[in-house]
Motif scaffolding. Structure first.
Motif, mmCIF file in Angstrom:
data_model
loop_
_atom_site.group_PDB
_atom_site.id
_atom_site.type_symbol
_atom_site.label_atom_id
_atom_site.label_comp_id
_atom_site.label_asym_id
_atom_site.label_seq_id
_atom_site.Cartn_x
_atom_site.Cartn_y
_atom_site.Cartn_z
ATOM 1 N N LYS A 172 56.741 -20.477 95.788
ATOM 2 C CA LYS A 172 55.773 -21.494 95.390
ATOM 3 C C LYS A 172 56.702 -22.918 95.315
ATOM 4 O O LYS A 172 57.766 -22.890 94.947
ATOM 5 C CB LYS A 172 55.029 -21.456 93.984
ATOM 6 C CG LYS A 172 54.290 -20.348 93.797
ATOM 7 C CD LYS A 172 52.995 -20.381 94.805
ATOM 8 C CE LYS A 172 52.213 -19.219 94.581
ATOM 9 N NZ LYS A 172 50.743 -19.196 95.361
ATOM 10 N N TYR A 267 37.998 -26.408 88.302
ATOM 11 C CA TYR A 267 38.238 -26.212 89.902
ATOM 12 C C TYR A 267 37.669 -27.447 90.564
ATOM 13 O O TYR A 267 36.582 -27.803 90.188
ATOM 14 C CB TYR A 267 37.694 -24.972 90.382
ATOM 15 C CG TYR A 267 38.816 -23.580 90.125
ATOM 16 C CD1 TYR A 267 38.854 -23.077 91.319
ATOM 17 C CD2 TYR A 267 38.798 -23.187 88.856
ATOM 18 C CE1 TYR A 267 39.789 -21.853 91.175
ATOM 19 C CE2 TYR A 267 39.439 -22.190 88.773
ATOM 20 C CZ TYR A 267 40.200 -21.328 89.820
ATOM 21 O OH TYR A 267 40.722 -20.215 89.886
ATOM 22 N N ASP A 288 42.895 -30.219 98.660
ATOM 23 C CA ASP A 288 42.846 -29.726 97.227
ATOM 24 C C ASP A 288 41.659 -29.024 96.655
ATOM 25 O O ASP A 288 41.481 -28.644 95.389
ATOM 26 C CB ASP A 288 42.528 -31.293 96.456
ATOM 27 C CG ASP A 288 43.740 -32.102 96.607
ATOM 28 O OD1 ASP A 288 44.986 -31.573 96.387
ATOM 29 O OD2 ASP A 288 43.619 -33.186 97.388
ATOM 30 N N ARG A 290 39.302 -25.685 95.502
ATOM 31 C CA ARG A 290 39.809 -24.738 94.828
ATOM 32 C C ARG A 290 41.112 -24.802 94.015
ATOM 33 O O ARG A 290 41.501 -23.936 93.565
ATOM 34 C CB ARG A 290 39.876 -23.550 95.679
ATOM 35 C CG ARG A 290 38.662 -23.206 96.416
ATOM 36 C CD ARG A 290 38.466 -21.832 97.011
ATOM 37 N NE ARG A 290 39.656 -21.384 97.341
ATOM 38 C CZ ARG A 290 40.238 -21.476 98.436
ATOM 39 N NH1 ARG A 290 39.765 -22.183 99.509
ATOM 40 N NH2 ARG A 290 41.492 -20.947 98.701
ATOM 41 N N LYS A 291 41.696 -25.881 93.711
ATOM 42 C CA LYS A 291 42.791 -26.123 92.735
ATOM 43 C C LYS A 291 42.218 -26.152 91.532
ATOM 44 O O LYS A 291 41.313 -26.833 91.148
ATOM 45 C CB LYS A 291 43.664 -27.185 93.097
ATOM 46 C CG LYS A 291 44.426 -27.329 94.598
ATOM 47 C CD LYS A 291 45.449 -28.467 94.445
ATOM 48 C CE LYS A 291 46.187 -28.435 95.761
ATOM 49 N NZ LYS A 291 47.087 -29.478 96.005
ATOM 50 N N ASN A 292 43.002 -25.486 90.421
ATOM 51 C CA ASN A 292 42.651 -25.759 89.290
ATOM 52 C C ASN A 292 43.433 -26.884 88.634
ATOM 53 O O ASN A 292 44.734 -26.634 88.273
ATOM 54 C CB ASN A 292 42.847 -24.367 88.367
ATOM 55 C CG ASN A 292 42.636 -24.095 86.996
ATOM 56 O OD1 ASN A 292 41.967 -25.524 86.352
ATOM 57 N ND2 ASN A 292 42.839 -23.025 86.396
ATOM 58 N N ILE A 293 42.940 -27.715 87.885
ATOM 59 C CA ILE A 293 43.541 -29.017 87.727
ATOM 60 C C ILE A 293 43.253 -29.433 86.375
ATOM 61 O O ILE A 293 42.083 -29.149 85.694
ATOM 62 C CB ILE A 293 43.463 -30.453 88.717
ATOM 63 C CG1 ILE A 293 41.771 -30.663 88.462
ATOM 64 C CG2 ILE A 293 43.354 -29.858 90.136
ATOM 65 C CD1 ILE A 293 41.830 -32.183 89.045
ATOM 66 N N GLU A 307 48.299 -29.790 88.206
ATOM 67 C CA GLU A 307 47.748 -28.791 89.252
ATOM 68 C C GLU A 307 48.426 -27.280 88.709
ATOM 69 O O GLU A 307 49.491 -27.208 88.869
ATOM 70 C CB GLU A 307 47.939 -28.914 90.693
ATOM 71 C CG GLU A 307 47.335 -30.305 91.298
ATOM 72 C CD GLU A 307 47.767 -30.789 92.349
ATOM 73 O OE1 GLU A 307 47.316 -31.850 92.991
ATOM 74 O OE2 GLU A 307 48.376 -29.804 93.153
ATOM 75 N N MET A 324 42.024 -18.675 93.709
ATOM 76 C CA MET A 324 42.554 -20.202 93.317
ATOM 77 C C MET A 324 43.707 -20.713 94.204
ATOM 78 O O MET A 324 44.499 -20.067 94.968
ATOM 79 C CB MET A 324 43.213 -20.199 92.009
ATOM 80 C CG MET A 324 43.747 -21.409 91.497
ATOM 81 S SD MET A 324 44.915 -21.684 89.982
ATOM 82 C CE MET A 324 46.633 -21.444 90.934
ATOM 83 N N GLU A 325 43.622 -21.957 94.646
ATOM 84 C CA GLU A 325 44.735 -22.843 95.490
ATOM 85 C C GLU A 325 45.552 -23.108 94.722
ATOM 86 O O GLU A 325 45.414 -23.616 93.663
ATOM 87 C CB GLU A 325 43.869 -23.711 96.355
ATOM 88 C CG GLU A 325 44.887 -24.470 97.130
ATOM 89 C CD GLU A 325 44.994 -23.581 98.587
ATOM 90 O OE1 GLU A 325 46.091 -23.973 99.131
ATOM 91 O OE2 GLU A 325 44.220 -22.753 98.689
ATOM 92 N N GLY A 327 48.510 -25.116 93.131
ATOM 93 C CA GLY A 327 48.668 -26.491 92.876
ATOM 94 C C GLY A 327 50.318 -26.706 93.029
ATOM 95 O O GLY A 327 51.134 -25.993 93.192
ATOM 96 N N GLU A 328 50.565 -28.060 93.236
ATOM 97 C CA GLU A 328 52.079 -28.495 93.485
ATOM 98 C C GLU A 328 52.334 -29.824 92.700
ATOM 99 O O GLU A 328 53.419 -30.520 92.904
ATOM 100 C CB GLU A 328 52.041 -28.869 94.827
ATOM 101 C CG GLU A 328 51.817 -27.826 96.072
ATOM 102 C CD GLU A 328 51.871 -28.296 97.503
ATOM 103 O OE1 GLU A 328 51.706 -29.514 97.887
ATOM 104 O OE2 GLU A 328 52.289 -27.497 98.427
#
Length: 420
Positions: A172, A267, A288, A290-293, A307, A324-325, A327-328
């Motif tokens: 990651k 999400y 973005d 399906r990112k959990n933010i 994220e 989940m996608e 995050g970065e």
């Protein structure tokens, strides 16, 4: 002929992506001539080869040679060569090809900020490595930088680019950025944080986690905010407890009361993509989904967000094909020069590498979560608080919910709410 073919192949390998397409195409056609050696004489092959060379357009070829000459000249004019820049855990490592070429005091800048301005030590010269601790310099990078290297008498600086992605386990990458809130909120001597524990129902649908949020639930959330507005500087809601639709009104609340709200998490869904530009500091796109933010709602500012980079076991599948996608982005909040807040979404906190990066930079860590088994979180927190890295005025705040999951709306799972 074999030697000529080898020369052509070497030229093709060295052609860069920005070379004129017609030149690339012409050079890549040349090897085909050598494949006809069995049906053509040597003289005929040579004639065809020269004809192909002569057919290459003069102007693009002239530009190519000018480009090669310029790059070669720049290389030999550079007084020294920082061959590699590595950024990890707030430290910039610079590897030189030959530190002995660095004559005199070396000045290194990130943009206009001076990071280093002295002679290399004998140890740095011997190891070919220079290390700069950004936290010691109180420098928080903002995504990318142009790093310049210069010494006295040098005609022009040596410039290298760097992208400040941190590598963490699981292949990651994450950017840890600072958001300056000094003019937006906290001004007191004692930081007051309200950790909200409320009941909600979460479930999985369409490869994401969703929240059951009716009018009664909305009134409950707004009543909580109203109740703490004279008592808190920061309000933190649990993971998955605040839907996107509440953010506009929460923004109005923060503007009116000067309070930061960490609005749980949710999400990212396709139906809301076009609305982010109005509320957030940046637009969102298909990448973005399906990112959990976790939205961080700041007074008199657009919303910044974190994220979630690492999914919990239940969240990786959740019975979904995709999950989940990753995050970065992770934002640290600077409230004062000597007070910074870090935010980690649930399972991220268990990751030692990511947690230690934030602990080095932050005075308080907030952990919004929806978690039925948080004991490991408290073990990690107690361990960190008892070592020198966390010495001083530090706190880790676990913000958990009382929730039901999936088809079972009767059995509540209750995570502990605790300040460590």
């Amino acid at each position: 002929m074999p030697r000529l073919k080898k020369v052509v192949e070497e030229v093709i390998i060295t052609l860069s992506d920005d070379v004129n397409p017609s030149i690339c195409a012409s050079f890549k056609d040349l090897p085909q001539i050598f494949e006809e050696k069995d049906c053509k004489t040597r003289d005929k092959l040579l004639f065809d080869f020269l004809e192909k060379i002569n057919s290459i357009e003069y102007r693009p070829l002239e530009s190519l040679f000018e480009y090669i000459h310029r790059r070669t000249k720049d290389y030999f004019e550079e007084p020294f060569n920082p061959i590699k820049l590595i950024y990890e855990n707030w430290k910039l490592k610079i590897i030189f090809d030959d530190p002995e070429k660095v004559k005199g005091k070396l000045t290194i800048k990130a943009g206009s900020r001076t990071l280093f301005n002295k002679f290399l030590t004998s140890e740095e010269r011997e190891n070919n490595i220079l290390e700069i601790d950004y936290l010691e310099k109180k420098y928080f990078p903002e995504g990318k930088d142009e790093i310049t290297f210069s010494v006295r008498g040098q005609k022009k600086p040596v410039i290298r680019s760097i992208d400040y992605f941190e590598n963490i386990p699981g292949n990651k990458k994450i950017r840890i950025l600072q958001h300056d809130c000094c003019n937006n909120s906290f001004e007191g001597s004692n930081l007051r944080i309200a950790a909200v524990q409320l009941k909600y129902h979460a479930y999985g649908e369409d490869s994401i986690v969703k929240l059951t949020a009716d009018e009664t639930y909305y009134r409950k959330v707004m009543a909580i905010l109203e109740a703490v507005k004279e008592k808190a500087d920061i309000v933190v809601f649990p993971e998955f407890s605040i839907p996107f639709e509440y953010l506009e009104e929460i923004q109005q609340y923060t503007d009116e009361n000067g309070i930061i709200v960490v609005a749980g998490s949710y999400y990212v869904q396709e139906k809301n993509l076009m609305k982010y530009g109005k509320l957030f500091t940046r637009e969102f796109g298909d990448e973005d989904l399906r990112k959990n933010i976790s939205p961080i709602v700041i007074p008199d500012s657009k919303i910044v967000h974190n994220e979630k980079a690492l999914a919990a076991r239940d969240e990786r599948g959740c019975g979904f094909e995709e999950g989940m996608e990753a995050g970065e982005v992770n934002h640290i909040l600077k409230l004062r020069e000597d007070l910074r807040i870090g935010i980690m979404i649930c399972y991220e906190y268990v990751n030692d590498e990511l947690r230690k990066r934030l602990i080095r930079a932050c005075d308080v860590i907030l952990v919004p979560q929806t978690n039925p088994s948080p004991k490991i979180f408290y073990r990690k927190a107690n361990s960190e608080l008892n070592i020198q890295l966390c010495a001083g005025n530090r706190a880790h705040i676990m913000v958990n919910g009382i929730y039901t999951w999936g088809n079972d709306k009767k059995q509540y799972m209750e995570g502990l709410q605790e300040l460590l």
